[in-house]
Design a protein around this motif. Structure first.
Motif, short mmCIF file in Angstrom:
data_model
loop_
_atom_site.label_atom_id
_atom_site.label_comp_id
_atom_site.label_asym_id
_atom_site.label_seq_id
_atom_site.Cartn_x
_atom_site.Cartn_y
_atom_site.Cartn_z
N GLY A 1 36.83 9.71 -12.44
CA GLY A 1 36.97 10.16 -11.22
C GLY A 1 36.84 8.59 -9.88
O GLY A 1 37.61 7.69 -9.71
N LYS A 2 35.72 8.58 -9.67
CA LYS A 2 35.11 6.71 -9.10
C LYS A 2 35.64 5.72 -10.09
O LYS A 2 35.59 5.08 -9.51
CB LYS A 2 33.62 7.87 -9.01
CG LYS A 2 33.61 9.02 -7.67
CD LYS A 2 31.91 8.50 -7.35
CE LYS A 2 31.32 9.59 -6.85
NZ LYS A 2 29.82 9.20 -6.55
N ARG A 3 35.59 5.73 -11.48
CA ARG A 3 35.31 4.63 -12.44
C ARG A 3 36.81 4.16 -12.10
O ARG A 3 37.70 3.22 -11.73
CB ARG A 3 35.22 4.96 -13.59
CG ARG A 3 35.03 3.86 -14.14
CD ARG A 3 35.00 4.24 -15.78
NE ARG A 3 33.28 4.56 -15.31
CZ ARG A 3 32.62 4.77 -16.55
NH1 ARG A 3 33.26 5.61 -17.03
NH2 ARG A 3 31.17 5.34 -16.68
N LEU B 1 41.53 -0.09 -7.23
CA LEU B 1 41.20 -0.90 -6.16
C LEU B 1 41.05 -2.51 -6.80
O LEU B 1 41.31 -3.23 -6.27
CB LEU B 1 39.79 -0.98 -5.50
CG LEU B 1 40.14 0.37 -4.68
CD1 LEU B 1 38.20 1.02 -4.44
CD2 LEU B 1 40.57 0.05 -3.53
N HIS B 2 40.83 -2.68 -7.90
CA HIS B 2 40.08 -3.62 -8.51
C HIS B 2 42.29 -4.60 -8.57
O HIS B 2 42.09 -5.69 -8.47
CB HIS B 2 39.58 -3.52 -9.86
CG HIS B 2 39.21 -4.80 -10.31
ND1 HIS B 2 38.34 -6.11 -10.63
CD2 HIS B 2 40.11 -5.32 -11.56
CE1 HIS B 2 38.51 -7.70 -11.36
NE2 HIS B 2 39.39 -6.47 -12.19
N PRO C 1 42.58 10.42 -17.69
CA PRO C 1 42.99 11.09 -17.59
C PRO C 1 43.45 11.51 -16.62
O PRO C 1 44.02 10.81 -15.36
CB PRO C 1 41.89 12.34 -17.90
CG PRO C 1 40.36 11.99 -17.80
CD PRO C 1 40.45 10.52 -17.42
N PRO C 2 44.55 12.46 -16.70
CA PRO C 2 45.78 12.22 -15.43
C PRO C 2 45.42 12.63 -13.92
O PRO C 2 45.53 11.75 -13.09
CB PRO C 2 46.70 13.51 -15.74
CG PRO C 2 47.02 13.31 -17.52
CD PRO C 2 45.14 13.64 -17.25
N GLU C 3 44.33 14.30 -13.99
CA GLU C 3 43.18 14.00 -13.43
C GLU C 3 43.11 13.31 -12.50
O GLU C 3 42.63 13.13 -10.87
CB GLU C 3 42.60 15.52 -13.34
CG GLU C 3 43.38 17.12 -13.37
CD GLU C 3 43.19 16.29 -14.95
OE1 GLU C 3 43.21 15.36 -15.50
OE2 GLU C 3 43.77 17.82 -16.10
N ALA D 1 42.80 8.88 -8.04
CA ALA D 1 43.07 7.25 -7.66
C ALA D 1 44.38 6.78 -6.97
O ALA D 1 43.67 6.44 -6.22
CB ALA D 1 42.95 6.23 -9.16
N ILE D 2 45.47 7.44 -7.37
CA ILE D 2 46.43 6.51 -5.93
C ILE D 2 46.58 7.57 -5.03
O ILE D 2 46.87 6.49 -4.01
CB ILE D 2 47.38 7.09 -6.82
CG1 ILE D 2 47.61 6.72 -8.06
CG2 ILE D 2 49.05 7.23 -6.11
CD1 ILE D 2 47.98 5.39 -8.40
N GLU D 3 45.92 8.89 -4.68
CA GLU D 3 45.67 9.15 -3.08
C GLU D 3 44.28 8.46 -2.69
O GLU D 3 44.38 8.55 -1.30
CB GLU D 3 45.44 10.77 -3.33
CG GLU D 3 46.30 11.93 -4.04
CD GLU D 3 47.79 11.33 -3.23
OE1 GLU D 3 48.28 11.17 -1.76
OE2 GLU D 3 48.81 11.34 -3.93
#
Length: 204
Positions: free
Chosen positions: A57-59, A65-66, A88-90, A95-97
Motif C-alpha cells: 500500500g505504501k509503495r 505521487l511520483h 493489487p486493486p485494494e 493510493a487514489i484516495e
C-alpha cells in the motif's frame, strides 16, 4: 487465512508472490526474507494486512505521487498506470484516495486545463474525444466546457489556415488535400472546413 501458491522471479531483483485468493504481490527479495515467505506457506490475516497495507500500500502511494510529479493525470489514467505496475486493486484504490485527499488528483481541474491549453488548435469535438479517451466523465466534461471553452469553430479554422499561410485562391490540389486532412484530424466538420477553404477573408 490464505496461502502462497507460488513465488516466481519477476524483474529488477523482485519476486511475484501469488496467493490462493488471487492476490499478487510484487516484493523485493529482502522482503521475502524479512517475512520468511515460501511457497505453500499459510498467511495469517495479521500478516496479510501488514504486507498489503504497510508494504504494498505504501509503495503504491509513493508510485502514484511520483507519476503525478511528472505530469498531471486523470484518475482513469493513473489507475491504469498503477495496474500496469501490478499493484493489487485494494492498493490502487487506497493510493487514489490518498492523492485525492491532497488534491493532487482532480479530473475537473485536468479537463479545464486541457481545454484552456488546446482550444485554440483543436475543435470542440476533438477536445471531447481526447478527454473521453483519458477517462473524464461526461458530467465533468460538460462542466469544464461550460466554464472554460471560448472557441468558435469557423473562426478557429480561419486562424489555423492563416497560421499555415494557406491561400485558397492559389493553392493547388495537393495543398488543398493536405490542409483538409490536417483540419479533419483536428476534429472539424467537413462542411465547415470546405467553406473556410474557399473563403479568403481571413487573409485580410
Amino acid at each position: 487465512m490464505t496461502y502462497i501458491e507460488e513465488i516466481a522471479a519477476y524483474k529488477q531483483g523482485k519476486s511475484k508472490v501469488c496467493l490462493e485468493d488471487g492476490t499478487v504481490w510484487i516484493l523485493y527479495k529482502g522482503e521475502l526474507r524479512t517475512y520468511r515467505l515460501k511457497a505453500g506457506m499459510e498467511i495469517s490475516e495479521v500478516l496479510y494486512d501488514e504486507i498489503q497495507v504497510e508494504v504494498i500500500g505504501k509503495r503504491a502511494k509513493k508510485r502514484a505521487l511520483h507519476l503525478l510529479e511528472k505530469m498531471d493525470r486523470t484518475e482513469a489514467v493513473l489507475r491504469e498506470k498503477l495496474r500496469q505496475n501490478e499493484y493489487p486493486p485494494e492498493a490502487v484504490d487506497a493510493a487514489i484516495e490518498y492523492v485525492k485527499s491532497f488534491h493532487y488528483l482532480d479530473d475537473l481541474r485536468y479537463a479545464k486545463n486541457f481545454i484552456r491549453s488546446y482550444q485554440e488548435s483543436r475543435s470542440r469535438k476533438r477536445l471531447q474525444m481526447d478527454l473521453l479517451a483519458k477517462g473524464i466523465s461526461k458530467e465533468l466534461m460538460e462542466q469544464a466546457f461550460e466554464e472554460e471553452y471560448e472557441g468558435e469553430e469557423t473562426q478557429l479554422i480561419y486562424q489555423l489556415l492563416k497560421k499555415r499561410g494557406y491561400d485558397g485562391n492559389n493553392a493547388d490540389i495537393k495543398e488543398q488535400r493536405r490542409i483538409y486532412t490536417f483540419l479533419m484530424r483536428k476534429g472539424f466538420r467537413s462542411e465547415d472546413i470546405l467553406k473556410a477553404m474557399k473563403c479568403s477573408d481571413y487573409l485580410t
